[in-house]
Write an enzyme that holds these catalytic residues in place. Structure first.
Site, short mmCIF file in Angstrom:
data_model
loop_
_atom_site.label_atom_id
_atom_site.label_comp_id
_atom_site.label_asym_id
_atom_site.label_seq_id
_atom_site.Cartn_x
_atom_site.Cartn_y
_atom_site.Cartn_z
N GLN A 1 1.09 18.13 1.97
CA GLN A 1 1.63 17.47 1.12
C GLN A 1 0.71 16.22 0.79
OE1 GLN A 1 5.90 18.16 2.84
NE2 GLN A 1 6.19 16.62 1.45
N THR B 1 9.56 3.51 1.10
CA THR B 1 10.00 2.47 1.68
C THR B 1 8.68 1.34 2.05
OG1 THR B 1 10.05 3.05 3.82
CG2 THR B 1 12.12 3.21 2.32
N GLU C 1 14.96 14.94 -2.96
CA GLU C 1 15.78 14.72 -1.81
C GLU C 1 17.37 14.24 -1.83
OE1 GLU C 1 12.74 11.87 -0.82
OE2 GLU C 1 13.12 12.60 1.17
N PHE D 1 8.93 20.45 2.29
CA PHE D 1 10.36 20.00 2.73
C PHE D 1 9.98 18.80 3.66
CE2 PHE D 1 10.93 24.40 1.81
CZ PHE D 1 11.83 24.13 0.55
N GLU E 1 4.25 16.65 5.33
CA GLU E 1 3.50 15.37 4.90
C GLU E 1 2.53 14.81 5.86
OE1 GLU E 1 6.62 12.68 3.76
OE2 GLU E 1 5.17 10.82 4.04
N ARG F 1 14.22 4.15 6.90
CA ARG F 1 15.00 4.78 5.90
C ARG F 1 16.74 4.92 6.30
NH1 ARG F 1 14.46 6.44 0.33
NH2 ARG F 1 12.46 6.33 0.32
N ARG G 1 13.36 16.22 4.11
CA ARG G 1 14.15 16.15 3.01
C ARG G 1 15.31 15.16 3.28
NH1 ARG G 1 15.36 20.97 -0.99
NH2 ARG G 1 15.34 20.17 -2.80
N ALA H 1 8.91 11.49 -0.66
CA ALA H 1 9.81 10.42 -0.96
C ALA H 1 10.51 10.86 -2.42
CB ALA H 1 9.11 8.96 -0.96
N1 MTE Z 1 11.65 21.71 -3.52
C1 MTE Z 1 10.78 22.87 -2.95
N2 MTE Z 1 11.14 23.94 -3.89
N3 MTE Z 1 10.26 22.84 -1.93
C2 MTE Z 1 9.79 21.77 -1.24
O1 MTE Z 1 8.98 21.64 -0.37
N4 MTE Z 1 10.41 19.30 -0.92
C3 MTE Z 1 11.38 18.25 -0.85
C4 MTE Z 1 11.88 18.28 -2.47
N5 MTE Z 1 12.21 19.55 -3.07
C5 MTE Z 1 10.72 20.68 -1.64
C6 MTE Z 1 11.60 20.77 -2.61
C7 MTE Z 1 11.10 17.15 -0.44
S1 MTE Z 1 11.23 16.71 1.13
C8 MTE Z 1 10.62 15.89 -1.18
S2 MTE Z 1 10.15 14.36 -0.85
C9 MTE Z 1 10.27 16.36 -2.72
O2 MTE Z 1 10.80 17.59 -3.10
C10 MTE Z 1 9.05 15.82 -3.15
O3 MTE Z 1 8.71 16.29 -4.36
P1 MTE Z 1 8.98 15.31 -5.73
O4 MTE Z 1 8.65 13.91 -5.13
O5 MTE Z 1 8.22 15.79 -6.91
O6 MTE Z 1 10.52 15.41 -6.09
N1 HPA Z 2 9.83 8.80 2.06
C1 HPA Z 2 9.06 9.63 2.22
N2 HPA Z 2 7.91 9.91 2.84
C2 HPA Z 2 7.34 8.76 3.26
C3 HPA Z 2 7.99 7.43 3.11
C4 HPA Z 2 9.13 7.37 2.64
O1 HPA Z 2 9.93 6.29 2.26
N3 HPA Z 2 7.23 6.47 3.72
C5 HPA Z 2 6.03 7.08 4.34
N4 HPA Z 2 6.22 8.37 3.86
MO1 MOS Z 3 9.87 14.43 1.55
S1 MOS Z 3 10.84 14.48 3.50
O1 MOS Z 3 9.74 12.82 1.52
O2 MOS Z 3 8.48 15.20 1.92
#
Ligand code: MTE
Ligand code: HPA
Ligand code: MOS
Length: 754
Positions: free
Chosen positions: A191, A434, A706, A222, A226, A304, A336, A503
Site C-alpha cells: 500500500q 491524523t 473504513e 486492509f 501499509e 486514532r 481497516r 486512511a
Molecule cells: N477494500 C478492498 N476490496 N480491499 C482492501 O484492501 N482496504 C481498506 C478499504 N477497503 C481495502 C478495501 C482500507 S484499510 C482502507 S484504508 C481503504 O480501503 C483504502 O482505500 P481508499 O483510501 O481508496 O478508501
Molecule cells: N490512517 C491510516 N493510516 C495511517 C494514518 C491514519 O490516520 N496515519 C498514518 N498511517
Molecule cells: Mo487502512 S487501515 O488505513 O490501510
C-alpha cells in the site's frame, strides 16, 4: 460505471506478484524465522544450509550494506535479527536459492542456538512490567473529576477486543530486479510504494533515486500492507543488489500468518457518568494497546483510538489515555479502522452497561447524546455538517425500528429455545491521515498525440475501486469514453514521495490532484479551441469526444483539437499537487482540526440466538450511510458490504490465539474462522442518506473504505441483548469476538429461572 478491473478479474487476467513473468535466472527467497518468542541468539549456523546444492546465498544481518533497520515511525525494528529475538516469526536469515523447494530444504538445515527469555503476550502484563513501544497519549476535554461529582449514575467496566488477521487473498510478496548501474526495481504488493523505496534505499545504503518501486494492484491490503509489505520487498532487493539477479519472494499462507502482525488487541477500562436525563456528563477510558514487539504503526493507531473514543456522541468532559504496550508478538499494524474500532467498542460497551444497570434499552442513551453541529470533539475540532442525527432518524424511520423493537420483545416473550436481540450502532469516522503532513498527493497526466490519455497517481488499487474513481475523473473532465483512458501502475519514478494508500483518503487526495491536473489541461485546450472556433472559453465544454459550445457539439472533435494543439506546440502533459486545506494538529496540546470531515451512519442489527447450541444467525443489518454525493454507488455499496462483513468477523468469530510461549495457534484457516456467506446477515439493506456531500471530499463523494467496518460492532450488542433475554441473571460481558462458545457459556452463566 462498473469497477474497471471486473473484466480482467473475472477472466483471471489481472496481474498479481505471483503472476509476473519471471526473467531467466530468477532466484527464489525464503525467510528463516524465529521459532521462539523471546531469546538471545547464541549461535546462528548456516554452513550446512548454504552448502546445499542450489542454494545461492543465505543473508543475515551482517550482509546488510546500509542500515539493518526498517522501523517506519520509530527505528526499533531490524530487517534481520541481530543479537535478540523479540517475537515468534521474527526474520533471522533470508535464504536465496534456485527454487522455492530448495530454499525450503535449506531452511530446515539452519541451526539456531538460543537462550530463552521470559515471554509477554498480553497488554496487561506488559503494562504492569512497564514495557512500552512509545510514550502514552492523553486527550482531555473539560474536567471529568469535577463532572463525576455531579453525576446521578456512574458506571465502571472493562473490555477486551481481540486482534484480527487481514487475510488478504494475495499473500505478501515482491519481485526485485537488478538493472544497469546498480539500479534496483522492485515490484511489490504494498500500500506504500514510497515506504518500500525509502526502506530499500536505507538498507542498501543507496539514494532513493536508485530504487524504483512499482505496484500493479493488490489482492487486498486492509492495512496489512501499509507497513508490513516492506520487509519482504527489502529482502528481495538486498539479494538482487548483492547477486545481480532477479529475486522473487512470495510468502505462503502459513508463513504469512505466522510472521505478520494483525489488528491490535486492546484491554481497556472505562468510567462513565450520566444524569437522570441520560446525558453523558463524563467519560474516562484507559486503553492498553497490545503493540507487539516493535512500534510499526502503533503510535498512529493509538492516536486514532483516542480520536474515536467518543464515537458519534457529544461528551463535554473526556479523559482518555492510551498505552502502547510492548509484547513478544509480531508487531501489530494497521487494519481497516486503524484503532478507531477498538475505541468505539469501549464507549458502546460503556453505554450498554449503563443501560443494563438502569434496565432501559441502550438506544435511549445513544439517542440522547448524538453529536450535533458546533459540538466540540475531545481533540478540539468543532463538529460541522454533522449527520449523526440525520442517519439515526432516517434509520429509525426507514427501517421501522420501533415496531421491530416491539416485535423482538414479543417474540422473546413467546419463545424459549430461540431469543432475538436488536441493537443500533451509530458511527462517526474522521477522514484524513491524523498525521497532518501525510495529507498530500500528486498526479501526472499525458494526452498523447492521437487523443488517448494515460495518467498516474500515487493511489494503490487494492480492490477498493480507487482506479475506477480516478478514471471517472478523467472521463468527466475531458468528456471521453473509458476506452480512451489508460491508468498506469503506481510507480515511484512517475509519482514520487507519496503517502500510502490508507486512511480511506486515497481517492480524495489523489483524485483531487488528478482533477487539478486535468483542469489545467482543459483550460489550456479551451484556449486552443477558442482560437480555432472563434468562441469564448466560457462557452466551451467537452462531451462525448467533441468540443461543445453551450453544451451543443461543434464540428471540432477531441482528436482534431489534440492534433491542433500538438502542432501549435502546446504542452499536452500536466502534473499537479494537492494538499488538504485547513487541517492541523498540535501534539503538545493534543488539540487541533485534524480531519477534513467526518463520515456518519447508523446500522440496525437483529440477531437470533439458538439458546440450546449457542449459535446465532444475523437476521438483518439495515444501514443508513452518509456517502455524501457518491460518485460510484456500485463501488461504494461494495465497500459498505465488505467492511460490514469484516466488522462482523472481528466482533463475532475471528479468534486469534497465541499460546503462553507466543506461538500462533490460529495459524491456518482450519483454526481461524472468517465469515463466509452463511455468517453474513440474511438481509443487508443499505440506504443512501440524502445529503449535500462535503466539499473537502472528491466531487463531494465521501471516503467510504473504513467507516462501515464499525457497523459490525452493532451485532456484538444485538447478540448480548438476545443472551440477556434468555438469561436475565447474565451480566453483560465485553469480550470480543463473541464466538458461539462464549455465547453458550453466557446463556448458562449464573443461576437463572426458565
Ligand atoms: N477494500 C478492498 N476490496 N480491499 C482492501 O484492501 N482496504 C481498506 C478499504 N477497503 C481495502 C478495501 C482500507 S484499510 C482502507 S484504508 C481503504 O480501503 C483504502 O482505500 P481508499 O483510501 O481508496 O478508501
Ligand atoms: N490512517 C491510516 N493510516 C495511517 C494514518 C491514519 O490516520 N496515519 C498514518 N498511517
Ligand atoms: Mo487502512 S487501515 O488505513 O490501510
Amino acid at each position: 460505471m462498473k469497477n474497471r478491473d471486473s473484466y480482467s478479474h473475472l477472466r483471471g487476467e489481472s496481474l498479481y506478484i505471483d503472476d509476473l513473468n519471471t526473467q531467466q535466472g530468477t532466484l527464489y527467497g525464503l525467510v528463516c524465522d524465529a521459532q521462539i518468542a523471546h531469546a538471545k541468539i547464541l549461535d546462528l549456523d548456516i554452513v550446512k544450509a548454504e552448502a546445499l546444492a542450489g542454494v545461492v546465498k543465505i543473508f543475515t544481518h551482517s550482509d546488510v550494506p546500509g542500515k539493518n533497520q526498517i522501523g517506519g515511525i520509530i527505528p526499533d525494528e531490524p530487517l534481520l535479527a541481530e543479537t535478540d529475538i523479540h517475537f515468534w516469526g521474527q526474520p533471522i536469515a533470508f535464504i536465496v536459492a534456485k527454487s522455492e523447494a530448495i530454499a525450503k530444504k535449506a531452511r530446515a538445515l539452519i541451526n539456531i542456538k538460543t537462550e530463552a527469555l521470559p515471554v509477554i503476550t498480553t497488554a496487561i502484563e506488559a503494562f504492569e512490567k512497564g514495557e512500552f513501544v512509545c510514550a502514552p497519549r492523553t486527550f482531555k476535554l473539560g474536567d471529568t473529576s469535577k463532572a463525576f461529582k455531579n453525576c446521578d449514575y456512574i458506571i465502571k467496566g472493562n473490555t477486551f477486543s481481540n486482534g484480527q488477521e487481514h487475510l488478504y487473498l494475495e499473500t505478501q510478496g515482491a519481485y526485485a530486479e537488478y538493472h544497469e548501474n546498480g539500479k534496483i526495481k522492485v515490484t511489490s504488493s504494498t500500500q506504500g510504494p514510497t515506504q518500500v523505496q525509502k526502506a530499500v534505499a536505507k538498507v542498501l545504503g543507496v539514494g532513493m533515486h536508485q530504487v524504483e518501486v512499482d505496484v500493479i494492484r493488490l489482492g487486498g491490503g486492509f492495512g496489512g500492507k501499509e507497513d508490513q509489505a516492506t520487509a519482504w520487498a527489502v529482502m528481495a532487493a538486498l539479494a538482487a543488489k548483492t547477486l545481480h539477479k532477479p529475486v522473487k519472494y512470495v510468502l505462503n499462507r502459513h508463513d504469512d500468518l505466522r510472521m505478520t502482525g494483525k489488528r491490535h488487541p486492546y484491554d481497556s477500562s472505562f468510567k462513565i457518568g450520566l444524569n437522570k436525563d441520560l446525558k453523558i456528563q463524563a467519560f474516562e477510558a484507559t486503553f492498553l494497546q497490545n503493540s507487539g514487539a516493535a512500534a510499526d504503526l502503533s503510535p498512529a493507531i493509538a492516536e486514532r483510538t483516542l480520536f474515536h473514543a467518543t464515537n458519534a456522541y457529544n461528551i463535554k468532559n473526556v479523559n482518555t489515555t492510551v498505552h502502547s504496550c510492548k509484547t513478544n508478538l509480531p508487531p501489530n499494524t494497521a487494519f481497516r479502522g486503524f484503532g478507531g474500532p477498538q475505541g468505539m467498542f469501549v464507549i458502546e460497551s460503556a453505554i450498554a452497561k449503563v443501560a443494563e444497570k438502569l434496565n432501559i434499552p441502550a438506544f435511549k442513551i445513544q439517542e440522547a447524546n448524538l453529536l450535533q453541529d458546533n459540538d466540540v470533539f475531545s481533540y478540539g475540532q468543532i463538529a460541522m455538517q454533522v449527520e449523526a442525527k440525520n442517519t439515526w432518524q432516517s434509520a429509525i424511520n426507514s427501517f421501522n425500528f420501533e415496531s421491530n423493537f416491539k416485535a423482538v420483545k414479543k417474540f422473546n416473550s413467546k419463545n424459549n429455545g430461540v431469543k432475538k436481540g436488536i441493537s443500533i450502532m451509530p458511527i462517526c469516522f474522521g477522514i484524513s491521515f491524523t498525521n497532518t503532513p501525510m495529507n498530500h498527493a500528486r498526479a501526472l497526466v499525458h494526452i498523447y498525440q492521437d487523443g488517448s490519455v494515460g495518467f498516474s497517481t500515487g493511489a494503490v488499487e487494492m480492490g477498493q475501486g480507487v482506479n475506477t474513481k480516478l478514471q471517472q475523473i478523467v472521463m468527466y473532465t475531458f468528456g471521453l469514453a473509458k476506452e480512451k483512458i489508460h491508468i498506469e501502475s503506481t510507480n515511484t519514478t512517475r509519482v514520487a514521495n507519496t503517502s500510502p494508500s490508507a486512511a480511506s483518503a486515497t481517492a480524495d487526495l489523489n483524485g483531487k490532484a488528478l482533477l487539478k491536473a486535468c483542469k489545467a489541461l482543459k483550460e489550456r485546450l479551451f484556449n486552443v479551441a477558442s482560437k480555432n472556433l472563434n468562441i469564448p472559453d466560457s462557452e466551451l465544454s467537452f462531451k462525448d469526444g467533441k468540443v461543445c459550445q453551450n453544451s451543443k457539439p461543434t464540428h471540432l472533435s477531441w482528436e482534431v483539437l489534440i492534433e491542433t494543439a500538438f502542432l501549435e506546440r502546446v504542452s499536452l502533459s500536466e502534473k499537479a499537487h494537492h494538499t488538504t486545506p485547513k487541517i492541523y494538529f498540535d501534539k503538545s496540546k493534543e488539540k487541533g482540526h485534524p480531519f477534513a470531515y467526518h463520515v456518519y451512519g447508523t446500522a440496525i442489527s437483529t440477531v437470533a440466538v439458538d439458546c440450546i447450541r449457542g449459535t446465532y444467525e444475523i437476521e438483518s443489518v439495515k444501514i443508513v450511510h452518509d456517502f455524501g454525493k457518491s460518485m460510484n454507488l456500485n463501488i461504494d455499496m461494495g465497500q459498505v458490504e465488505g467492511a460490514l462483513a469484516q466488522g462482523i468477523g472481528w466482533m463475532t468469530m475471528e479468534e486469534i490465539a497465541y499460546d503462553k510461549n507466543g506461538r500462533l495457534l490460529s495459524n491456518a484457516l482450519s483454526t481461524y474462522k472468517i465469515p463466509d456467506i452463511y455468517a453474513m446477515p440474511k438481509i443487508i439493506e443499505v440506504k443512501v442518506l440524502e445529503s449535500d456531500g462535503h466539499k473537502m471530499a472528491l466531487l463531494k463523494s465521501k471516503a467510504v473504505g473504513e467507516p462501515p467496518l464499525m457497523y459490525g460492532i452493532g451485532t456484538y450488542f444485538a447478540i448480548q441483548n438476545a443472551i440477556k433475554a434468555f438469561n436475565n441473571n447474565y451480566e453483560l460481558k465485553f469480550d470480543a469476538p463473541l464466538t458461539p462458545e462464549k455465547v453458550l457459556k453466557s446463556l448458562y452463566s449464573n443461576a437463572f429461572k426458565l
